[in-house]
Design a protein around this motif. Structure first.
Motif, PDB file in Angstrom:
ATOM      1  N   SER A  23       1.054  -1.159   0.177  1.00 50.08           N
ATOM      2  CA  SER A  23      -0.085  -0.002  -0.001  1.00 50.08           C
ATOM      3  C   SER A  23       0.807   1.219  -0.037  1.00 50.08           C
ATOM      4  O   SER A  23       0.085   2.246  -0.352  1.00 50.08           O
ATOM      5  CB  SER A  23      -0.805   0.025   1.192  1.00 50.08           C
ATOM      6  OG  SER A  23      -0.155   0.218   2.512  1.00 50.08           O
ATOM      7  N   TRP A  27       1.759   4.094  -4.824  1.00 48.04           N
ATOM      8  CA  TRP A  27       0.202   4.398  -5.379  1.00 48.04           C
ATOM      9  C   TRP A  27      -0.090   3.201  -6.351  1.00 48.04           C
ATOM     10  O   TRP A  27      -1.516   3.142  -6.370  1.00 48.04           O
ATOM     11  CB  TRP A  27       0.492   5.703  -5.839  1.00 48.04           C
ATOM     12  CG  TRP A  27       0.985   5.753  -7.138  1.00 48.04           C
ATOM     13  CD1 TRP A  27       2.236   6.159  -7.304  1.00 48.04           C
ATOM     14  CD2 TRP A  27       0.550   5.674  -8.456  1.00 48.04           C
ATOM     15  NE1 TRP A  27       2.822   6.203  -8.590  1.00 48.04           N
ATOM     16  CE2 TRP A  27       1.710   5.756  -9.397  1.00 48.04           C
ATOM     17  CE3 TRP A  27      -0.428   5.470  -8.928  1.00 48.04           C
ATOM     18  CZ2 TRP A  27       1.527   5.834 -10.929  1.00 48.04           C
ATOM     19  CZ3 TRP A  27      -0.842   5.287 -10.299  1.00 48.04           C
ATOM     20  CH2 TRP A  27       0.235   5.406 -11.173  1.00 48.04           C
ATOM     21  N   ARG A  73      -1.107   0.127  -4.501  1.00 47.85           N
ATOM     22  CA  ARG A  73      -2.064   0.651  -3.621  1.00 47.85           C
ATOM     23  C   ARG A  73      -3.517   0.372  -4.443  1.00 47.85           C
ATOM     24  O   ARG A  73      -4.435  -0.130  -3.943  1.00 47.85           O
ATOM     25  CB  ARG A  73      -1.740   1.704  -2.849  1.00 47.85           C
ATOM     26  CG  ARG A  73      -2.938   2.544  -2.038  1.00 47.85           C
ATOM     27  CD  ARG A  73      -2.592   3.545  -1.589  1.00 47.85           C
ATOM     28  NE  ARG A  73      -3.318   4.388  -0.712  1.00 47.85           N
ATOM     29  CZ  ARG A  73      -3.567   4.207   0.725  1.00 47.85           C
ATOM     30  NH1 ARG A  73      -2.783   3.202   1.244  1.00 47.85           N
ATOM     31  NH2 ARG A  73      -4.511   4.812   1.447  1.00 47.85           N
ATOM     32  N   HIS A 131      -7.788   6.836  -5.345  1.00 44.63           N
ATOM     33  CA  HIS A 131      -7.065   7.630  -4.885  1.00 44.63           C
ATOM     34  C   HIS A 131      -7.834   8.886  -4.066  1.00 44.63           C
ATOM     35  O   HIS A 131      -7.391   9.619  -3.572  1.00 44.63           O
ATOM     36  CB  HIS A 131      -6.030   8.172  -5.627  1.00 44.63           C
ATOM     37  CG  HIS A 131      -6.272   8.823  -7.033  1.00 44.63           C
ATOM     38  ND1 HIS A 131      -6.738   8.004  -8.199  1.00 44.63           N
ATOM     39  CD2 HIS A 131      -6.397   9.983  -7.336  1.00 44.63           C
ATOM     40  CE1 HIS A 131      -7.093   8.655  -9.220  1.00 44.63           C
ATOM     41  NE2 HIS A 131      -6.816   9.936  -8.853  1.00 44.63           N
ATOM     42  N   GLN A 145      -9.719   8.686  -1.850  1.00 43.49           N
ATOM     43  CA  GLN A 145      -9.637   8.299  -0.620  1.00 43.49           C
ATOM     44  C   GLN A 145      -8.461   8.663   0.196  1.00 43.49           C
ATOM     45  O   GLN A 145      -8.538   9.119   1.490  1.00 43.49           O
ATOM     46  CB  GLN A 145      -9.796   6.969  -0.047  1.00 43.49           C
ATOM     47  CG  GLN A 145      -8.727   6.054  -0.384  1.00 43.49           C
ATOM     48  CD  GLN A 145      -8.841   4.649   0.053  1.00 43.49           C
ATOM     49  OE1 GLN A 145      -9.770   4.126   0.591  1.00 43.49           O
ATOM     50  NE2 GLN A 145      -7.846   3.740  -0.458  1.00 43.49           N
ATOM     51  N   ASP A 146      -7.195   9.133  -0.549  1.00 42.11           N
ATOM     52  CA  ASP A 146      -5.979   9.631   0.013  1.00 42.11           C
ATOM     53  C   ASP A 146      -6.014  10.935   0.168  1.00 42.11           C
ATOM     54  O   ASP A 146      -5.129  11.664   0.729  1.00 42.11           O
ATOM     55  CB  ASP A 146      -5.014   9.056  -0.895  1.00 42.11           C
ATOM     56  CG  ASP A 146      -4.948   7.608  -0.994  1.00 42.11           C
ATOM     57  OD1 ASP A 146      -5.256   6.820  -0.189  1.00 42.11           O
ATOM     58  OD2 ASP A 146      -4.639   7.036  -2.298  1.00 42.11           O
ATOM     59  N   ASP A 170      -6.377  12.098   3.775  1.00 45.63           N
ATOM     60  CA  ASP A 170      -5.311  11.390   4.737  1.00 45.63           C
ATOM     61  C   ASP A 170      -4.075  11.984   4.397  1.00 45.63           C
ATOM     62  O   ASP A 170      -2.993  11.073   4.755  1.00 45.63           O
ATOM     63  CB  ASP A 170      -5.380   9.933   4.668  1.00 45.63           C
ATOM     64  CG  ASP A 170      -6.985   9.594   5.226  1.00 45.63           C
ATOM     65  OD1 ASP A 170      -7.327  10.227   6.118  1.00 45.63           O
ATOM     66  OD2 ASP A 170      -7.304   8.425   4.708  1.00 45.63           O
ATOM     67  N   ASP A 178      -0.573   9.830   5.837  1.00 45.16           N
ATOM     68  CA  ASP A 178       0.177   9.146   5.019  1.00 45.16           C
ATOM     69  C   ASP A 178       1.741   9.695   5.030  1.00 45.16           C
ATOM     70  O   ASP A 178       2.459   8.680   4.792  1.00 45.16           O
ATOM     71  CB  ASP A 178      -0.436   9.163   3.577  1.00 45.16           C
ATOM     72  CG  ASP A 178      -1.572   8.520   3.473  1.00 45.16           C
ATOM     73  OD1 ASP A 178      -1.707   7.505   4.192  1.00 45.16           O
ATOM     74  OD2 ASP A 178      -2.483   8.650   2.488  1.00 45.16           O
ATOM     75  N   ARG A 200       4.209   6.709   3.391  1.00 43.17           N
ATOM     76  CA  ARG A 200       3.307   6.422   1.972  1.00 43.17           C
ATOM     77  C   ARG A 200       3.670   7.157   1.071  1.00 43.17           C
ATOM     78  O   ARG A 200       3.747   8.359   1.399  1.00 43.17           O
ATOM     79  CB  ARG A 200       2.033   5.956   2.269  1.00 43.17           C
ATOM     80  CG  ARG A 200       1.388   4.850   3.187  1.00 43.17           C
ATOM     81  CD  ARG A 200       0.077   4.688   2.945  1.00 43.17           C
ATOM     82  NE  ARG A 200      -0.440   3.407   4.011  1.00 43.17           N
ATOM     83  CZ  ARG A 200      -0.859   3.654   4.878  1.00 43.17           C
ATOM     84  NH1 ARG A 200      -1.452   4.947   5.331  1.00 43.17           N
ATOM     85  NH2 ARG A 200      -1.302   2.619   5.800  1.00 43.17           N
ATOM     86  N   THR A 240       1.277   8.176  -2.118  1.00 48.55           N
ATOM     87  CA  THR A 240       0.045   8.329  -2.801  1.00 48.55           C
ATOM     88  C   THR A 240      -0.033   9.383  -3.853  1.00 48.55           C
ATOM     89  O   THR A 240       1.024  10.240  -3.687  1.00 48.55           O
ATOM     90  CB  THR A 240      -1.007   8.486  -1.623  1.00 48.55           C
ATOM     91  OG1 THR A 240      -0.881   9.663  -1.067  1.00 48.55           O
ATOM     92  CG2 THR A 240      -1.274   7.610  -0.567  1.00 48.55           C
TER      93      THR A 240
END
Length: 299
Positions: free
Chosen positions: A157, A160, A163, A209, A211-212, A215, A219, A224, A226
């Motif tokens: 995850s 990107w 994920r 993406h 949803q990212d 966050d 992240d 992460r 993303t």
């Protein structure tokens, strides 16, 4: 009863026997409620984004037997979601300290070690419940467990691309399993259901993406990479373009009537525009809820 045995009701022994069950029952009930609340908090933020959309998908895609089948489908979805959130939150609790401090680990309701133990134990009821319905449902559950492991423990995850791909397959597993449990034939999906699952997985893989955005800060803390972090502007433009492309494409594929087509395109325009022009964390959260509603209608 005490009087029949010749013992007065006000005898200390009788009083203690009457009170004793309460001293056992009340703490037990309080502990049980606390445990149930902890389990709920693991999946609280995913009811709107996973349980509700998947349930609607299953109810509209499967030849549903009765209301009991829907309840069973909801429980199957929740149990597998619970497995995923245990893995995800036990490894990403530092991110939750920033984004979701009310979750069980950052709020101190349960330790990381106990969550990780529960994470591996949760696979067993998922497999047992799925096997009860059919070998096909069990295979879906096994695939979901593998995807959960790859997404969390193998840290795929963090990238990107992987994920998004794993999210797409994860959605397919949720939708396939929930539809199998809700339908008359728990051993097989009919062609239209299979097509809907494939479309749902592809749609989410290319636009998940969304949803990212909400966050980003968490992240970054979790390490992460993303799309909203790498391409903050281009990723928002891509959401608008991809959602509109899917809206028009699915309108043609499903041959929807003028009213449903108008709703589909209008909602797609609204969601895409919100991500394009509204950039606050709260706005991105609300946009993501609308995104999930739009995906349900699209599928």
């Amino acid at each position: 009863m005490a009087e029949m045995m010749g013992v007065p009701d006000n005898n200390p022994l009788v009083v203690s026997l009457n009170v004793l069950p309460l001293t056992i029952i009340i703490p037990f009930i309080n502990t049980l409620l606390s445990v149930l609340k902890t389990l709920f908090l693991f999946t609280k933020s995913d009811f709107k984004t996973t349980i509700l959309p998947v349930t609607i998908f299953a109810a509209t895609t499967a030849p549903v037997i009765d209301f009991s089948s829907i309840l069973q489908s909801i429980f199957w979805t929740w149990l597998h979601l619970f497995q995923f959130t245990l893995a995800n939150q036990s490894l990403g609790y530092e991110e939750d300290m920033v984004n979701k401090p009310d979750r069980p680990i950052p709020s101190g309701r349960i330790s990381v070690e106990h969550t990780q133990l529960l994470r591996w134990l949760s696979i067993i009821p998922c497999f047992v419940l799925s096997a009860y319905y059919s070998p096909t449902t069990l295979r879906v559950s096994i695939a979901f467990a593998i995807l959960t492991f790859l997404y969390n423990e193998m840290a795929l995850s963090a990238n990107w691309f992987t994920r998004n791909v794993l999210n797409g397959f994860g959605v397919a597993a949720f939708e396939a399993g929930a539809t199998l449990v809700a339908g008359r034939n728990t051993g097989n999906l009919d062609p239209s259901a299979r097509l809907a699952v494939i479309i749902g997985a592809s749609l989410f893989a290319t636009t998940i993406h969304t949803q990212d955005f909400k966050d980003v800060f968490g992240d970054k803390k979790a390490g992460r990479r993303t799309l909203p972090m790498i391409f903050p502007i281009a990723s928002r433009i891509s959401v608008f373009v991809l959602i509109m492309a899917w809206s028009f494409g699915l309108r043609s594929l499903w041959k929807t009537g003028p009213i449903l087509s108008a709703i589909l395109i209008a909602l797609g325009s609204l969601v895409g525009s919100r991500f394009l022009f509204l950039h606050s964390v709260k706005a991105d959260q609300h946009s993501y809820y609308l995104y999930n509603a739009e995906e349900v209608i699209s599928e």
